[in-house]
Design a protein around this motif. Structure first.
Motif, PDB file in Angstrom:
ATOM      1  N   GLY A   1       0.755  -0.775  -0.047  1.00 20.61           N
ATOM      2  CA  GLY A   1       0.278  -0.402  -0.039  1.00 20.61           C
ATOM      3  C   GLY A   1       1.165   1.102  -0.616  1.00 20.61           C
ATOM      4  O   GLY A   1       0.037   2.277  -0.218  1.00 20.61           O
TER       5      GLY A   1
ATOM      6  N   GLY B   1       2.505   4.221  -1.437  1.00 20.21           N
ATOM      7  CA  GLY B   1       2.103   5.574  -2.350  1.00 20.21           C
ATOM      8  C   GLY B   1       2.944   6.610  -3.236  1.00 20.21           C
ATOM      9  O   GLY B   1       3.974   6.473  -2.963  1.00 20.21           O
TER      10      GLY B   1
ATOM     11  N   ASP C   1      -1.823   3.874   2.596  1.00 23.89           N
ATOM     12  CA  ASP C   1      -2.824   3.889   2.177  1.00 23.89           C
ATOM     13  C   ASP C   1      -3.307   3.539   3.926  1.00 23.89           C
ATOM     14  O   ASP C   1      -3.233   2.593   4.705  1.00 23.89           O
ATOM     15  CB  ASP C   1      -3.219   2.061   1.600  1.00 23.89           C
ATOM     16  CG  ASP C   1      -5.314   2.446   1.691  1.00 23.89           C
ATOM     17  OD1 ASP C   1      -6.071   3.232   1.968  1.00 23.89           O
ATOM     18  OD2 ASP C   1      -5.359   1.663   0.272  1.00 23.89           O
TER      19      ASP C   1
END
Length: 527
Positions: A311, A313, A394
């Motif tokens: 997750g 990013g 996330d």
């Protein structure tokens, strides 16, 4: 107080224990054997009722255990006795499992609760020695010594640590942790000394004596729920203070062959005092008003990420959005604030120094850390540049506020994957850092403080949330680790940092950092 006494003394478990004990006394030829029977049928169940929420299943299983202890005095066949002793062994095993469960729900924190946990675990050792005595297993000692070891682990290793834990719920001082460590280590050190090295037995008894007399001193300076409870608890500790002197004389006889104290005398005097005055009076004292635990549940948010980071990013400029959330930035040099908020603009050079005593373990761990690509520090102390990226994570995957991963590497080998976040407790904001591990995550909760000399201190030592934890599933376990990080400005644009780590209070790792602002970011800073 009267309500507690009535509830515990007239509970189905206690009444059954007293009835079985009285019945056992009619069939026991050697009266001294009843000292262990009293612990098994009365004292142990009473103490457990102060710790466990008793349900129907507990009552039924405890009755079965009590019946098996009683039948040992009645059933003549050796096979039957072994089966009955095994039932009691399983009872002590389940009690020990409960102690393990309690410990892993909390970890290395709160000495009072640790004392109770270890006492619960020690009961299983007493159950093993009792089973060995009944089954006639050759332990290398006479049957009497085997039985004495069983009674030792019921009184000194079970009742005493739990009593000490209850006392710790009422009293807290710098002396108390020393007493707990000495008392908890005592049973095993004495057993090792008896088996292999009589001098160790003598030394351990000396330490044990000092701890007991320290406890007696503190007991007379501690306020209890009632005067009667104070009398009972203090009397039980004083009884130990008297009987332990004869244990010292007995240990001296084993080590040096002098100050002869016989087994028969120890059974009559030492055994009677420990059973009646320490055991019965002490247990009744705590039954009057059992103190509640002061251990609070961990309520801070914990990363849900386990294993490899997923997750990650877009890139983030710094480890935090605003350092002012954690500390008064007016007391800090600009460069320190700028480093935490614009971390990407700095170059990091680290020098790792393992303590000499820990280096063999570090070499062994290096193979594991290389495979995990986590906590993968170099063994050499040669200054080494760490490259890194900071990326958003996330929140729906991590479960915390605005998480971001700081991934550090040395020569394309990942050294750290640390996911930074923050949380607030009682008006104070803490740095909440997660290091994903296989099936778990190591959590560092750091308290930030600005020192007068213009340096920033990040520490896992402090009251409340700060600490180093291991999160497995929903369980949060406090580890015996601590870290202390201090960052200073050496000159304009150049920072130094020192990161110290300890295990059980003993230093094992130091990392020195040189943090330089990259030249190509100078214009950005002025802008």
């Amino acid at each position: 107080m009267k309500a507690n006494l009535k509830q515990r003394l007239f509970s189905p478990i206690t009444i059954a224990g007293i009835v079985f004990f009285l019945a056992s006394s009619l069939f026991t030829a050697d009266s001294y054997l009843l000292m262990l029977t009293a612990a098994q049928l009365i004292f142990v169940p009473l103490m457990l009722q102060l710790l466990v929420e008793i349900k129907r299943k507990h009552i039924i299983f405890t009755w079965m255990t009590m019946l098996s202890v009683f039948l040992l005095a009645v059933v003549p066949s050796s096979a039957g006795q072994i089966a009955l002793a095994f039932i009691y062994l399983m009872f002590t095993f389940l009690v020990a499992l409960y102690g393990v469960k309690r410990f892993f729900q909390r970890g290395f924190t709160n000495w009072a609760e640790i004392s109770i946990d270890i006492g619960l675990m020690y009961l299983f050792v007493g159950g093993l020695w009792f089973f060995a005595y009944i089954a006639g297993i050759d332990t290398g000692f006479s049957p009497l010594i085997t039985w004495l070891t069983a009674i030792h682990f019921h009184y000194s290793a079970f009742l005493y640590p739990i009593s000490l834990g209850f006392f710790g719920r009422l009293h807290n001082s710098n002396l108390y942790p020393f007493i707990v460590v000495s008392i908890l280590a005592g049973p095993m050190l004495v057993a090792i000394g008896i088996t292999f090295w009589p001098l160790l037995e003598f030394i351990s008894v000396l330490v044990y004596i000092f701890a007991i007399y320290c406890l007696i001193f503190l007991a007379f300076r501690t306020r209890f729920a009632t005067n009667l409870q104070a009398l009972f608890i203090r009397l039980s500790y004083v009884a130990l203070g008297i009987t332990i002197i004869f244990s010292l004389l007995y240990a001296a006889n084993s080590a040096f062959g002098s100050w002869f104290v016989s087994i028969d005398f120890m059974l009559m005097f030492h055994g009677f005092f420990n059973c009646v005055v320490f055991g019965m009076v002490g247990v009744l004292g705590w039954v009057m008003a059992p103190p509640p635990s002061k251990q609070a549940d961990w309520n801070f948010p914990v990363s849900k990420i386990r294993g490899k980071l997923k997750g990650a990013g877009e890139q983030r400029p710094g480890l935090v959005e605003n350092l002012s959330d954690f500390v008064d930035v007016k007391a800090l040099p600009y460069a320190i604030v700028h480093f935490y908020e614009k971390t990407e603009r700095y170059q990091l050079v680290a020098s790792v120094k393992w303590s000499a005593w820990f280096k063999p373990l570090a070499w062994c761990y290096k193979w594991i850390s290389t495979k995990m690509q986590q906590l993968n520090l170099p063994i050499s102390s040669t200054p080494t540049e760490m490259t890194y990226t900071i990326r958003a994570v996330d929140s729906s995957i991590d479960g915390r506020k605005n998480p971001r991963a700081w991934v550090r590497q040395v020569e394309n080998q990942t050294v750290f994957v640390a996911i930074y976040s923050q949380h607030e407790t009682e008006g104070r904001t803490y740095m909440n850092i997660a290091l994903p591990l296989p099936y778990s995550s190591m959590i560092g909760v750091l308290q930030l403080d600005a020192e007068d000399v213009g340096s920033l201190v990040l520490s896992s030592e402090g009251k409340g949330d700060p600490g180093v934890y291991l999160a497995v599933g929903r369980t949060i376990f406090k580890l015996p680790l601590s870290e202390h990080f201090i960052i200073k400005e050496k000159r304009a644009g150049v920072l130094t940092a020192e990161h110290n780590m300890k295990i059980f209070g003993v230093p094992f790792l130091r990392v020195d950092y040189r943090i330089d602002e990259k030249i190509d970011s100078e214009n950005d800073k002025l802008a």
